[in-house]
Design an enzyme around this catalytic site. Sequence first.
Site, short mmCIF file in Angstrom:
data_model
loop_
_atom_site.label_atom_id
_atom_site.label_comp_id
_atom_site.label_asym_id
_atom_site.label_seq_id
_atom_site.Cartn_x
_atom_site.Cartn_y
_atom_site.Cartn_z
N ASP A 42 0.81 -1.22 0.00
CA ASP A 42 0.00 0.00 0.00
C ASP A 42 0.85 1.28 0.00
O ASP A 42 0.39 2.33 0.42
CB ASP A 42 -1.02 0.01 1.14
CG ASP A 42 -0.38 -0.36 2.47
OD1 ASP A 42 0.87 -0.47 2.49
OD2 ASP A 42 -1.10 -0.50 3.45
N HIS A 245 22.83 2.58 -19.71
CA HIS A 245 21.79 2.87 -18.72
C HIS A 245 22.08 2.17 -17.40
O HIS A 245 21.17 1.62 -16.77
CB HIS A 245 20.41 2.48 -19.26
CG HIS A 245 19.95 3.38 -20.38
ND1 HIS A 245 18.93 3.06 -21.24
CD2 HIS A 245 20.38 4.60 -20.77
CE1 HIS A 245 18.75 4.05 -22.10
NE2 HIS A 245 19.63 4.99 -21.84
N ASP A 262 25.86 10.65 -14.94
CA ASP A 262 24.80 11.27 -15.74
C ASP A 262 23.64 11.52 -14.77
O ASP A 262 22.96 10.57 -14.37
CB ASP A 262 24.39 10.33 -16.87
CG ASP A 262 23.36 10.95 -17.81
OD1 ASP A 262 22.73 11.97 -17.44
OD2 ASP A 262 23.17 10.40 -18.92
N HIS A 356 18.93 15.46 -27.47
CA HIS A 356 17.47 15.38 -27.51
C HIS A 356 16.92 16.67 -26.92
O HIS A 356 17.61 17.39 -26.18
CB HIS A 356 16.97 14.17 -26.71
CG HIS A 356 17.58 14.05 -25.34
ND1 HIS A 356 17.11 14.74 -24.26
CD2 HIS A 356 18.67 13.35 -24.89
CE1 HIS A 356 17.85 14.46 -23.19
NE2 HIS A 356 18.82 13.63 -23.54
N HIS A 363 13.59 13.46 -21.98
CA HIS A 363 13.53 13.32 -23.45
C HIS A 363 12.25 14.05 -23.84
O HIS A 363 11.18 13.46 -23.89
CB HIS A 363 13.52 11.86 -23.86
CG HIS A 363 14.81 11.16 -23.54
ND1 HIS A 363 14.97 9.81 -23.61
CD2 HIS A 363 16.01 11.65 -23.15
CE1 HIS A 363 16.22 9.49 -23.27
NE2 HIS A 363 16.87 10.60 -22.99
N GLU A 386 25.54 15.48 -26.18
CA GLU A 386 26.10 14.44 -25.33
C GLU A 386 26.83 13.32 -26.08
O GLU A 386 26.47 12.15 -25.97
CB GLU A 386 25.00 13.83 -24.47
CG GLU A 386 23.74 13.41 -25.24
CD GLU A 386 22.69 12.80 -24.31
OE1 GLU A 386 23.03 11.84 -23.60
OE2 GLU A 386 21.55 13.28 -24.30
N TYR A 390 32.71 4.58 -25.98
CA TYR A 390 32.62 3.48 -25.01
C TYR A 390 33.41 2.29 -25.56
O TYR A 390 33.03 1.73 -26.59
CB TYR A 390 31.15 3.10 -24.78
CG TYR A 390 30.29 4.32 -24.52
CD1 TYR A 390 30.13 4.82 -23.23
CD2 TYR A 390 29.68 5.00 -25.59
CE1 TYR A 390 29.37 5.97 -23.01
CE2 TYR A 390 28.92 6.14 -25.37
CZ TYR A 390 28.77 6.62 -24.08
OH TYR A 390 28.03 7.76 -23.86
N1 GLY Z 1 20.09 10.95 -18.98
C1 GLY Z 1 19.39 10.53 -20.12
C2 GLY Z 1 20.04 10.98 -21.34
O1 GLY Z 1 21.14 11.46 -21.30
O2 GLY Z 1 19.48 10.92 -22.40
MN MN Z 2 21.99 12.32 -19.57
MN MN Z 3 20.55 13.31 -22.32
#
Ligand code: GLY
Ligand code: MN
Ligand code: MN
Length: 440
Positions: A42, A245, A262, A356, A363, A386, A390
């Site tokens: 709950d 992620h 991030d 984005h 987003h 960004e 990697y």
């Molecule tokens: N933190 C999500 C992105 O960078 O898109």
């Molecule tokens: Mn980000």
């Molecule tokens: Mn981002």
Amino acid sequence: MSIPSIAELAEYQARRTRLLQTIGAEGIAIVPAAREVIRNRDSHYKFRQDSDFLYLTGFNEPDSVVVLAPGRKEGAFLLFTRPRDKAREIWDGRRAGPEGAVSQYGADQGFVVEQLEAMLPQLLAGRTQIFYTLGEHLQWDAKLTACVREIREVSRRGPDAPSSFIALDSTLHEQRLIKTAAELQLIRKACDVSARAHVRAMRATKPGGWEWQVAAEIHNEFEQNEMEPGYGSIVGGGDNACILHYKENEAQLRDGDLLLIDAGGEYRGYTADITRTFPVSGKYSGAQKAVYEVVLAAQKAAIAELKPGVSSARPHEVATRTLTEGLVALGLLQGDPTELIATDKQRQFYMHGTGHWLGLDVHDVGRYKLEGRPRPFQAGMVMTVEPGLYIAPNTAGIDPRFLGIGIRIEDDVLIGAEGPEVLTGGVAKEVADVEAVMRG
Ligand code: GLY
Ligand code: MN
Ligand code: MN
């Protein structure tokens, strides 16, 4: 979120007026609020309002609906809320109720949400288009479609039935894409505090510490400023930086590793989105620095493209080019950069987009293409930039000094009339500046 001030009420009113102009006299817009979501048994997750609903009303209660119905003599702004309830308000908190909808939120009329279904036939009759995003609020999808079907059945004798449901993408979301001055104030605050949180994280990082400890520093800075994370914070040391992620934030930090963070705080619904990657020890190794400088050059080149009139596809093109040339210079890819890009070879090391839209959603809404082509930038848009590289730890045939290096650098940028304005410049990103912050 507190009751809106007079200035805020005027801002919400102006947003609704603009939307009403777009939907036209024979349209109607219906936007449900978010619902509470159970976390376990709950307990609920902390409530987060639906961004479209918040943008139009500033009203932060669940299970409500805003209806914008032009041409009604009683007024176009109808707000349907939960009923006042003495017992529930003692347990769960204050409710504005239909009276508060009018007196505190400026609605022309307030109703309890249970009344909406019965009012739908009268509200929809004679409207040709319903601006409502099907598929997101299933309980309302069923009620609305049933109502339209009923109107259609009797429409030979009465008013015309609505002929289309139109998702909010082409109207409200286009409006949200261009930020107002009031929105920019909130975004600037989210960006300033989030930049400070990253500086604090740099200073708190040391070999032997833990990812969750660093996350706690960031979240503390948010909370001390009436903010919360706008999305799940990523605090990934060493190889974890190569998991795009990564969300566990549970590993120990080792001397010699990089730490990728991030994280962005949300202020009154508006979030920042910042990434920095810095050495746990306070000093980049030669290989780390070499890769970092490539990502930084790509980021700066991409940011320079955020000018009105420039294609919104340009930042990714420019970043991809700079990164690919860098990968060749570092010996991580072999060949001609143009050909490598044509066959997408850089994708092994750079597998996401370069940015984005940013706003009430991390987003954020707004189309990237118009009529199948990347749209040009316009003043008032806010975008992240960004790029990253990697180099997964198990990659075959790579100089071992580079293995496990994951680097992303992310800033939030306002497209101003004169060109890009970086809103998150409060946190260092030049190698020497990052190392100086970490020293002290
Ligand atoms: N933190 C999500 C992105 O960078 O898109
Ligand atoms: Mn980000
Ligand atoms: Mn981002």
